[in-house]
Design a protein around this motif. Structure first.
Motif, short mmCIF file in Angstrom:
data_model
loop_
_atom_site.label_atom_id
_atom_site.label_comp_id
_atom_site.label_asym_id
_atom_site.label_seq_id
_atom_site.Cartn_x
_atom_site.Cartn_y
_atom_site.Cartn_z
N GLY A 43 4.22 48.93 34.51
CA GLY A 43 3.92 49.23 33.12
C GLY A 43 3.29 50.61 32.97
N ILE A 44 2.87 50.91 31.76
CA ILE A 44 2.31 52.23 31.47
C ILE A 44 0.84 52.05 31.06
N MET A 45 0.01 52.90 31.66
CA MET A 45 -1.42 52.83 31.35
C MET A 45 -1.69 53.70 30.12
N LEU A 46 -2.18 53.09 29.05
CA LEU A 46 -2.46 53.85 27.83
C LEU A 46 -3.74 53.35 27.19
N SER A 47 -4.62 54.26 26.81
CA SER A 47 -5.91 53.92 26.19
C SER A 47 -6.62 52.80 26.98
N GLY A 48 -6.55 52.89 28.30
CA GLY A 48 -7.27 51.93 29.15
C GLY A 48 -6.59 50.59 29.32
N GLU A 49 -5.36 50.43 28.81
CA GLU A 49 -4.68 49.14 29.02
C GLU A 49 -3.22 49.35 29.42
N PHE A 50 -2.69 48.35 30.13
CA PHE A 50 -1.29 48.42 30.57
C PHE A 50 -0.37 47.81 29.51
N VAL A 51 0.73 48.51 29.24
CA VAL A 51 1.76 47.92 28.36
C VAL A 51 3.10 48.03 29.08
N THR A 52 4.00 47.12 28.80
CA THR A 52 5.33 47.21 29.43
C THR A 52 6.06 48.40 28.79
N TYR A 53 7.06 48.89 29.53
CA TYR A 53 7.79 50.05 28.99
C TYR A 53 8.52 49.67 27.70
N ASN A 54 9.06 48.45 27.64
CA ASN A 54 9.75 48.01 26.41
C ASN A 54 8.81 48.03 25.21
N TYR B 109 7.57 59.03 26.84
CA TYR B 109 6.45 58.83 27.77
C TYR B 109 5.14 59.24 27.08
N PRO B 110 4.00 58.77 27.63
CA PRO B 110 2.73 59.16 27.02
C PRO B 110 2.46 60.65 27.22
N ILE B 111 1.69 61.25 26.33
CA ILE B 111 1.44 62.68 26.39
C ILE B 111 0.34 63.02 27.41
N LEU C 124 4.13 54.76 14.44
CA LEU C 124 4.98 53.57 14.64
C LEU C 124 4.45 52.72 15.81
N ARG C 125 3.95 53.39 16.82
CA ARG C 125 3.44 52.65 18.00
C ARG C 125 2.21 51.83 17.61
N TYR C 126 1.39 52.42 16.78
CA TYR C 126 0.20 51.69 16.33
C TYR C 126 0.62 50.49 15.48
N PHE C 127 1.58 50.71 14.57
CA PHE C 127 1.97 49.62 13.67
C PHE C 127 2.79 48.54 14.37
N THR C 128 3.51 48.89 15.45
CA THR C 128 4.33 47.86 16.12
C THR C 128 3.50 47.07 17.14
N GLY D 277 -3.30 52.80 20.11
CA GLY D 277 -3.71 54.09 19.57
C GLY D 277 -5.01 53.99 18.79
N ASP D 278 -5.47 55.16 18.35
CA ASP D 278 -6.74 55.21 17.64
C ASP D 278 -6.46 55.42 16.15
N LEU D 279 -6.99 54.53 15.32
CA LEU D 279 -6.64 54.53 13.89
C LEU D 279 -6.95 55.86 13.19
N SER D 280 -8.11 56.48 13.55
CA SER D 280 -8.46 57.73 12.84
C SER D 280 -7.46 58.84 13.22
N THR D 281 -7.03 58.86 14.50
CA THR D 281 -6.02 59.86 14.90
C THR D 281 -4.70 59.59 14.19
N ILE D 282 -4.34 58.31 14.12
CA ILE D 282 -3.07 57.94 13.47
C ILE D 282 -3.10 58.35 11.99
N ALA D 283 -4.23 58.13 11.33
CA ALA D 283 -4.34 58.49 9.91
C ALA D 283 -4.13 59.99 9.72
N LEU D 284 -4.72 60.76 10.62
CA LEU D 284 -4.57 62.22 10.56
C LEU D 284 -3.11 62.62 10.78
N GLU D 285 -2.48 61.97 11.77
CA GLU D 285 -1.08 62.28 12.06
C GLU D 285 -0.18 61.91 10.88
#
Lengths: 317, 253
Positions: free
Chosen positions: B47-58, B189-191, B214-218, B222-230
């Motif tokens: 899997g992929i390590m993101l924000s301290g947790e593992f998620v599957t690639y799918n 892939y993650p940045i 989209l990743r946050y909503f699905t 991710g971090d909500l404040s960063t997503i809001a800015l994006e």
């Protein structure tokens, strides 16, 4: 109600292309078209007809001057103008991967007709332009003439007050040309104003109530067809029949510097500037042992047109 | 409204004239997820390590696929301007009783509807077949983000489709845009593990903003404040693109 459908004043259009000198496509043309008329916009290639049409149909902004359709300024009220016009452009315009019927359906919808009305009118124009057997065929599979026929048929689906037809009959066979001309006449009788650009002057002569001849961005002549033909009132149109044509006779006749001269299978048609030349031409023709007969008539619109666009600019003003 | 519906009606007629388009429009994102996603999922089985947790690639890739689908629909629709120009009908459209803005809005409304259908198919089948952990309570936000993405990319690409006159030049532009925007973003892939210069470009890329939202909503990553800015950034990008697209269409001839 304003009796003038189209009012054009001092219209100028200058095209600027990078690295090239500016081109003055329209040089201050003015004309007015009363409602319910068939109006001809004539001129040789590159004279400025299509530029005028593009400005009037809101496709192109003018450099200066003004143009109004039914009182609406084409520059400031383009949406109001578009609500009152329909246009057949010179280029073929169609959704090639849709059927002929679907092309009519989409056109109807774009012009605000509901589904039922669209079907009724699509059936009517399909019948009027004899397109019934092709209704379910995709346009990509149809000939150029049929595509053109559809394009013209489309404008008769909607009741817009002003219709612009740019070289509408180009590519059509004689029967379809006739149908189109009849349809145009019929629509004009209903009170629609029709603006026609054409290279076929006989067509303009048959259809138009009034016309302008544009040359090099300026108006060379304007008025009713009869008025414009008066410009060439001194012209004489001569038709000579022979059993067979002799190149020597043709060469001899050319000596009279006619406005126009056309040879067909066994006949020669020429337009002469001076009435006094008629007898000389007759004498020259009779020298040919194959000479059969001789007819004399007035100038055609084509003769006037050829003479006007041939003149140097200063003379044609 | 009638004008917008007429544009949509024409788009619909064109779309149903080809089964290939129907497949592309409805099933492409899920097909992508099924083939590309499964392949990478197996290759990176940890899997992929993101924000301290593992998620599957799918799980990770679902947002990328939806974002890519928005971009793909926008490419096809903007390319349609070339087809319409070649067929001569484009200029005739401009004489119809509608404003330039209504013309663009009609096109985008139809394509947003298509995007929504393909998103729902991808999300539902993704959850069912690939067991992606969807945050169902945020599904409406996913749909809103898809509409935003499809519109933004359509208006952006329309500017170029209207200004570039040559079909082959537009194709080249699209290839370059596709390559840069998709591969220098958070789509595949993650940045975070990328080199510094690539991270800078990726963070400035609207496709990253859209994919992150989209990743946050699905899947809630991710971090909500960063997503809001994006998201604010993407809305500004959309508005600027719409304005420029309308200007381009007005100056077209």
């Amino acid at each position: 109600m304003n009796p003038i459908a189209i009012d054009v004043k001092n219209l100028v259009k200058v095209y600027h292309k990078r690295g090239q000198p500016p081109v003055r496509a329209l040089d201050g043309i003015s004309f007015a078209v009363p409602r319910g008329q068939i109006f001809g916009l004539l001129g040789p290639n590159g004279a400025g007809k299509t530029t005028t049409l593009k400005i009037l149909t809101t496709l192109l902004p003018a450099t200066s001057g003004s143009a109004h359709i039914l009182g609406f300024d084409v520059e400031r009220q383009p949406f109001e103008v578009r609500k009152n016009i329909c246009v057949v452009l010179q280029e073929n315009a169609a959704d090639l991967y849709l059927s002929l019927r679907d092309n009519l359906r989409t056109y109807g919808r774009f012009h605000g007709l509901d589904a039922r009305e669209t079907e009724t009118r699509a059936n009517h124009v399909t019948e009027l332009f004899d397109l019934g057997e092709y209704r379910n065929q995709r346009l990509i599979d149809l000939s150029g003439g049929l595509k053109r026929r559809l394009q013209v048929a489309k404008v008769f689906m909607v009741d817009k007050q002003v219709v612009f037809l740019d070289e509408a009959t180009t590519g059509m066979d004689a029967i379809n040309k006739r149908t189109t001309i009849q349809a145009i006449k019929q629509e004009a009788r209903k009170g629609r104003t029709i603006v026609l650009t054409t290279h076929i002057l006989a067509e303009a002569e048959e259809l138009c109530d009034s016309l302008v001849i544009v040359d090099r961005g300026r108006i060379a002549a304007s008025g009713s067809v009869e008025d414009v033909k008066l410009i060439g009132f001194k012209f004489v149109h001569v038709t000579m029949m022979f059993r067979r044509l002799n190149p020597r006779t043709i060469a001899a006749l050319r000596q009279f510097t006619p406005v126009s001269m056309e040879t067909r299978n066994t006949s020669i048609e020429m337009t002469l500037k001076k009435e006094s030349d008629v007898l000389k031409v007759l004498r020259a023709a009779k020298r040919d042992k194959n000479f059969v007969n001789f007819e004399v008539g007035g100038a055609t619109l084509e003769d006037v047109f050829v003479e006007l666009v041939r003149m140097p600019r200063e003379e044609s003003r | 409204m009638k004008a917008i519906l007429a544009v949509m009606y024409r788009e619909y007629k064109i779309r149903i004239s080809s089964l290939t388009w129907l497949f592309y429009d409805l099933l492409m994102p899920f097909a992508y997820l099924l083939i590309f996603g499964i392949g990478f999922d197996r290759a990176f089985s940890t899997g992929i390590m993101l924000s301290g947790e593992f998620v599957t690639y799918n799980d990770f890739f679902l947002a990328g696929v939806l974002s890519m689908a928005c971009f793909g629909i926008a490419i096809n629709t903007s390319y349609g301007f070339f087809v319409d120009r070649d067929n001569g009908i484009f200029y005739e459209f401009l004489t119809y009783p509608m404003t330039r803005g209504q013309f663009l809005l009609g096109k985008i409304t139809f394509n947003c509807a298509t995007s929504l259908v393909q998103t729902l198919i991808a999300v539902l089948l993704g959850a069912w077949v690939l067991e992606i952990g969807i945050r169902w309570e945020l599904l409406l936000f996913v749909l809103a983000a898809v509409v935003l993405g499809t519109s933004g990319w359509f208006f952006f690409l329309t500017i170029f489709a209207l200004r570039i006159r040559r079909n082959d030049m537009f194709n080249t532009f699209i290839n370059v845009a596709y390559f840069v925007l998709l591969f220098v973003s958070s789509l595949f892939y993650p940045i975070e593990p990328l080199p510094g210069w690539m991270q800078t470009v990726a963070y400035a890329n609207p496709l990253t903003w859209h994919t992150d939202a989209l990743r946050y909503f699905t899947i809630g990553l991710g971090d909500l404040s960063t997503i809001a800015l994006e998201l604010v950034g993407f809305v500004l990008f959309l508005l600027a693109s719409f304005w420029l697209a309308v200007r381009s269409i007005q100056r077209l001839i």
